[in-house]
Motif scaffolding. Sequence first.
Motif, short mmCIF file in Angstrom:
data_model
loop_
_atom_site.label_atom_id
_atom_site.label_comp_id
_atom_site.label_asym_id
_atom_site.label_seq_id
_atom_site.Cartn_x
_atom_site.Cartn_y
_atom_site.Cartn_z
N TYR A 246 0.92 -1.31 -0.17
CA TYR A 246 -0.36 0.15 0.16
C TYR A 246 0.91 1.43 -0.12
N ASP A 247 0.69 2.28 -0.67
CA ASP A 247 1.76 3.52 -0.78
C ASP A 247 0.75 4.49 -0.41
N GLY A 248 -0.41 4.16 -0.21
CA GLY A 248 -0.99 5.31 0.35
C GLY A 248 -1.53 7.01 -1.12
N LYS A 249 -1.32 6.15 -1.75
CA LYS A 249 -1.77 7.37 -2.95
C LYS A 249 -3.06 7.65 -3.25
N LYS A 250 -4.08 6.68 -2.85
CA LYS A 250 -5.99 6.83 -2.36
C LYS A 250 -6.38 6.02 -1.02
N ARG A 251 -6.43 6.26 -0.50
CA ARG A 251 -6.96 5.66 0.75
C ARG A 251 -7.77 5.01 0.44
N ASP A 252 -7.38 3.98 1.78
CA ASP A 252 -7.72 2.86 1.98
C ASP A 252 -7.65 2.38 3.59
N LEU A 253 -8.77 2.46 3.78
CA LEU A 253 -8.88 2.18 5.50
C LEU A 253 -8.99 1.19 6.15
N ALA A 254 -8.85 0.17 5.21
CA ALA A 254 -8.69 -0.97 5.99
C ALA A 254 -7.03 -1.17 5.25
N LYS A 255 -6.04 -0.45 4.90
CA LYS A 255 -4.46 -0.77 5.05
C LYS A 255 -4.78 0.39 5.59
N GLU A 256 -5.11 1.48 5.83
CA GLU A 256 -5.12 2.15 6.49
C GLU A 256 -3.88 1.88 7.87
N THR A 257 -5.19 1.61 8.65
CA THR A 257 -5.38 0.27 9.80
C THR A 257 -3.86 -0.46 9.68
N LEU A 258 -3.65 -1.10 8.59
CA LEU A 258 -2.71 -2.36 8.69
C LEU A 258 -1.29 -2.00 8.05
N LYS A 259 -1.55 -1.11 7.86
CA LYS A 259 -0.39 -0.03 7.81
C LYS A 259 0.36 0.47 9.10
N GLY A 260 -0.24 0.68 9.70
CA GLY A 260 -0.39 1.45 11.08
C GLY A 260 0.24 0.45 11.84
N VAL A 261 -0.03 -0.55 12.14
CA VAL A 261 0.48 -2.05 12.03
C VAL A 261 1.94 -2.16 12.01
N LEU A 262 2.21 -2.25 10.79
CA LEU A 262 3.20 -2.14 10.70
C LEU A 262 4.44 -1.23 10.52
N ASP A 263 4.12 -0.33 10.75
CA ASP A 263 4.44 1.31 11.28
C ASP A 263 4.68 1.08 12.73
N GLY A 264 4.75 0.25 13.72
CA GLY A 264 4.53 -0.15 14.45
C GLY A 264 3.85 1.26 15.88
N GLU A 265 2.60 1.51 15.03
CA GLU A 265 2.52 3.25 15.85
C GLU A 265 0.33 1.58 16.84
N ILE A 266 0.02 1.19 15.66
CA ILE A 266 -0.77 0.38 16.33
C ILE A 266 -0.43 -1.16 16.67
N LEU A 267 -1.08 -1.27 18.27
CA LEU A 267 -0.20 -2.47 18.67
C LEU A 267 -1.71 -3.74 18.15
N VAL A 268 -0.54 -4.58 18.01
CA VAL A 268 -1.89 -6.06 17.73
C VAL A 268 -2.14 -6.96 18.81
#
Length: 460
Positions: A246-268
């Motif tokens: 996901y490159d974030g160029k077109k908003r995708d609510l699902a992938k925003e959350t998943l990217k937040g996890v991959l970036d360490g900002e959202i805890l699993v």
Amino acid sequence: MRLAALLACGGALALAACSATTGTGSDAESASASDPSVGADGRAPFASTYRRYPGVPTALVGATVFDGAGGRIDNGIVLFADGEVVGIGDASLAIPAGYTQIDGSGKFVTPGIIDIHSHLGDYPSPSVPAHSDGNEATSPTTPDVWAEHSVWPQDPGFSRALANGGVTSLQILPGSANLVGGRSVTLKNVYSRTVQGMKFPGAPYGMKMACGENPKRVYGGRGRMPSTRMGNFAVNRQTWLDAKAYDGKKRDLAKETLKGVLDGEILVHNHCYRADEMALVMDMAKEMGYRVSAFHHAVEAYKIGDLLRDNDVCSAIWADWYGFKMESYDGIPENAAFLQREGACVVIHSDSDREIQRLNQEAAKAQAAGRRLGIDISDATVIGWITLNPAKAMGVDAMTGSLEAGKMADVVLWNGNPLSVYSRPEKVWVDGALLYDAIDRKRRPVSDFELGQPGEGDVK
């Protein structure tokens, strides 16, 4: 929790005007201008509007103090003012002028109790189909949904948890029908007209995942994938691979959350019962570049305590719930004790509107099961299972979970040892504001929903 709010502040509408911010996490509620999720006002969507209720400088004197971090002070003193813990110590600790002193002789003080796994507000009381808002069971992965958008602040369960259980903070999770259930939200257990007014300022989001029987039963029963445990992992892995692209160029609510996890900002937070699946999930996390903060309902965690310790993953567990489905069959009451002996992180959770009212007793049951095997775990350590450890797994341990200077004054005064079945909260403070007092009938919170119910004999 209407009654305490009205007394403390003269009405809910006056709340914002008469109270100050907690002083923690306000910057975390804003987002960078480059973030595609930033609103027109420059803030993250649905940002916390929480403001602490007003309190007075308070000294709890003469009680036995469990600090949440494994410490015990007999005949101790706890000082708090302006929403924060000011000091903690023995009887020699100086009490500043102007503090209201409360005699705690023969009583106990702990940090506020924290429930890492709750569905209050999403499955509120009364439990009727119209209130069932915790599972978006329409797709195996729904990372785009947020639990807070289902939270009903008037759920009577919130006030019950405060008054009967001393619960001052809690994480609301989506249900476990889906492999990825969506975002969780951490709340302060206070009355508010909106969920934003309850949101713990500066708390990171969590993301709920689920292993095992639930997703394969829900979707396999519909002739869809997954229908097996290997299907669970296949769908999960592909979901993560898609998120990584996901490159974030077109908003995708699902992938925003998943990217937040991959970036360490959202805890699993991963619902997972069996030890073998927990081990596989930790391997999947390493493959995909994220980490699991806690396994929930982990009834077989005792089998892999060393792996959980080495991977710094907490186990959020019950004291003695097991056997209600096949994957919970091999649970044992000594689970927590074995994990503690291995040096792993233990959390006692509820997953129930009733158990959240007695997490102290659940922790005591788990402690007693260990003691019967010769594993002697101190009361001070066990209190950490329902205070600092859940705070750590939820990413808020720098702000709450233990009685330390500078942390939020989330404090419970118990009328006896909190690990006794005969003890209950006498007073509960949230950010230094007295929101429950068993001795003062005017500080026994009741939700708007309850106040609106006709009594016996009233016209229906």
